[in-house]
Design an enzyme around this catalytic site. Structure first.
Site, PDB file in Angstrom:
ATOM      1  N   ILE A   1       0.894  -1.196  -0.090  1.00  0.00           N
ATOM      2  CA  ILE A   1       0.128   0.117  -0.077  1.00  0.00           C
ATOM      3  C   ILE A   1       0.836   1.006  -0.047  1.00  0.00           C
ATOM      4  O   ILE A   1       0.503   2.119  -0.774  1.00  0.00           O
ATOM      5  CB  ILE A   1      -0.908  -0.091   1.128  1.00  0.00           C
ATOM      6  CG1 ILE A   1      -1.915  -1.132   0.980  1.00  0.00           C
ATOM      7  CG2 ILE A   1      -1.840   1.488   1.439  1.00  0.00           C
ATOM      8  CD1 ILE A   1      -3.115  -1.315   2.130  1.00  0.00           C
TER       9      ILE A   1
ATOM     10  N   HIS B   1     -30.445   8.511  -3.054  1.00  0.00           N
ATOM     11  CA  HIS B   1     -30.148   8.541  -4.314  1.00  0.00           C
ATOM     12  C   HIS B   1     -30.007  10.090  -4.790  1.00  0.00           C
ATOM     13  O   HIS B   1     -30.553  10.957  -4.314  1.00  0.00           O
ATOM     14  CB  HIS B   1     -31.515   8.135  -5.386  1.00  0.00           C
ATOM     15  CG  HIS B   1     -31.286   8.181  -6.797  1.00  0.00           C
ATOM     16  ND1 HIS B   1     -30.367   7.384  -7.416  1.00  0.00           N
ATOM     17  CD2 HIS B   1     -31.682   9.356  -7.680  1.00  0.00           C
ATOM     18  CE1 HIS B   1     -30.382   7.650  -8.787  1.00  0.00           C
ATOM     19  NE2 HIS B   1     -31.207   8.914  -8.860  1.00  0.00           N
TER      20      HIS B   1
ATOM     21  N   GLY C   1       8.030  -2.573   3.686  1.00  0.00           N
ATOM     22  CA  GLY C   1       7.301  -2.773   4.802  1.00  0.00           C
ATOM     23  C   GLY C   1       7.875  -2.250   6.023  1.00  0.00           C
ATOM     24  O   GLY C   1       9.039  -1.415   5.904  1.00  0.00           O
TER      25      GLY C   1
END
Ligand code: FAD
Length: 474
Positions: free
Chosen positions: A189, A453, A280
């Site tokens: 990530i 909506h 990491g």
């Protein structure tokens, strides 16, 4: 001379784990102190992690949108659209300063005593503070001690970080120029977020990943593939199965990188102007003098604790990145609260099966609960339901239709087991999945909940419906 003080609770480390634990402890009535040696509160997360990276991600995304999409969105801009790295960094620094300063104010408000210095064990009940300003030491005596010393970037054996040409995540957040070519070791990530930032600003980005897939542990295989696809479309290049052998600066100020293609066994070479090592993070407990009291560490150098965060001493707890579990800020915060609640009441709660993970690329990638591979391995029968954002009205109006919502539910009961999203605002939407899992909701529970909506959340609702029926809009 040495000063002395007594506290009910002393927290070592002022990151998301430590500062949250300290505030909560004070709120529960404990005389609390927090020791932080960085000179600013907020730890890795606020100073060199979550917060600065998200500031760069957000503004580099805006830049990219304005440069490449303004006209089709009906905005004509005369002249060239250029990044202003100085202001981009200033905006990042402002966010960091406001937030770290905010914690200092919260400490004052809640009566937490803040020691700016390094904390180390004198014995099981005493912690020494060496102030960063060189003033006299303090010896704090405490009934309870919480270790929250966090983590640091893992080094890559043989590659030397200089924070200019060869950087770790901290250096990648503060490059002084936009590199023409950026190579990244590690497609997790952090590597992919930083790759997104610099790619949007104009760098040619190449990601070298040892594994056969990007995203790291926990990312659903289908999501990982789709993520690689959209990042490739954005211009990032990927070398999977790449085992980096060496990286050295050459006399032209470039970095020569050699890696073995593990599939062919061939050695390949690439050059970059900047290399980011993002392989990491590892637990950090140097200068804590933990040896003095004989704390237990596991093979990965994590402090060993029980389910109540207690080390071998029941009054010394440990939380966050320096102990077990995913290295995430919200996980550290949850543990900070729970650890203090254990002190106060003997009870605390963190649901480790329900900790979301988010990658703040665009679109974002977010997930919580189990992925398909984990369920297969556990032999649990499940069904999936998917809804693509291309069929969602709000995504269409926003011209932002990449991605999908994927539900994984128990085959029989439709109880939600995992949700995996690639999409705009996936990091916000995943909170709804977290609630569903926490309350044991079924897919039908979600579908029968009215969603406004036009919102992106309707895709969430329809993906839930896709598990047991057909979605209406796809
Ligand atoms: P830390 O935040 O590391 O804090 C520990 C603190 O303790 C440090 O400030 C350190 O100076 C201090 N300390 C250490 N030893 C001592 C001592 N002896 N005396 C006094 N003080 C000491 N996580 C997310 O959830 N979301 C994200 O988007 C995200 N993005 C990230 C991006 C990057 C680039 C990086 C590097 C990390 C990111 N993370 C993210 C991870 C997140 O930053 C960590 O999981 C989190 O900071 C861990 O919190 P912690 O309190 O355990 O430790």
């Amino acid at each position: 001379a040495t000063k002395t003080a007594k506290h009910d609770v002393v927290v070592i480390g002022g990151g998301p784990g430590g500062y949250v634990a300290a505030i909560k402890a004070a709120q529960l009535g404990f005389n609390t102190a927090c020791i932080e040696k960085r000179g600013a509160l907020g730890g890795t997360c606020l100073n060199v992690g979550c917060i600065p990276s998200k500031a760069l991600l957000n503004n580099s995304h805006l830049f990219h949108q304005v440069k490449h999409e303004a006209s089709k969105r009906g905005i004509d801009i005369s002249g060239d659209v250029k990044p202003n790295l100085g202001n981009l960094m200033k905006a990042k620094e402002t966010a960091v300063k406001q937030l770290t300063g905010g914690i200092e104010m919260l400490f004052k408000k809640n009566g937490v005593t803040y020691y700016k210095g390094n904390g180390s064990f004198v014995d099981e009940h005493q912690v020494k503070v060496d102030p960063i300003d060189g003033s006299e030491d303090s010896i704090l005596t405490a009934n309870n001690i919480i270790i929250a010393t966090g983590s640091e970037p893992s080094p890559f054996p043989g590659i030397e970080i200089d924070q200019e040409k060869i950087v770790d995540s901290t250096g990648a957040l503060s490059l002084k120029e936009i590199p023409k070519r950026l190579a990244i070791i590690g497609g997790g990530i952090i590597g992919l977020e930083m790759g997104s930032v610099w790619s949007r600003l104009g760098s040619e980005v190449t990601v070298l990943e040892f594994q056969k897939a990007i995203g790291g542990a926990g990312m659903d295989a289908e999501v990982s593939k789709a993520t690689q696809k959209f990042l490739s479309k954005q211009g990032l290049k990927f070398q999977l199965g790449a085992k980096v052998v060496s990286a050295v600066k050459n006399s032209n100020g470039e970095v020569d990188i050699e890696f073995e293609d593990t599939k062919s066994g061939k050695i390949e070479k690439i050059q970059a102007d900047v290399l980011l090592v993002a392989v990491g993070r590892r637990p950090y407990s140097s200068n804590l003098n933990a040896e003095k009291i004989g704390l237990d560490f596991d093979k990965r150098n994590r402090v060993v604790i029980d389910s109540e965060y207690k080390t071998k001493f029941s009054h010394i707890q440990c939380i966050g990145d320096v102990t077990f579990g995913p290295m995430l800020a919200h996980k550290a915060e949850e543990e900070g609260i729970a650890a203090v609640e254990y002190i106060k009441t003997g009870h605390g709660h963190v649901n480790y099966a329900n900790i979301p993970a988010v990658m703040y690329s665009h679109p974002e990638v977010a997930w919580v609960g189990k992925n398909e591979e984990e369920l297969k391995e556990a032999g649990i029968k499940y069904k999936t339901g998917k809804f693509p954002f291309i069929a969602n009205s709000r995504a269409k109006t926003n011209m932002d239709t990449e991605g999908f919502v994927k539900f994984i539910a128990d085959a029989e009961t439709q109880r939600v087991l995992g949700v995996h999203i690639i999409g705009p605002n996936a990091g916000e939407m995943i909170a709804e999945a977290g609630l569903a899992i926490e309350y044991g909701a079924s897919c039908e529970d979600i579908y029968r909940t009215c969603h406004a909506h036009p919102t992106l959340s309707e895709a969430f609702k329809e993906a839930a419906m896709a598990v047991f029926d057909k979605p209406v809009n796809f």
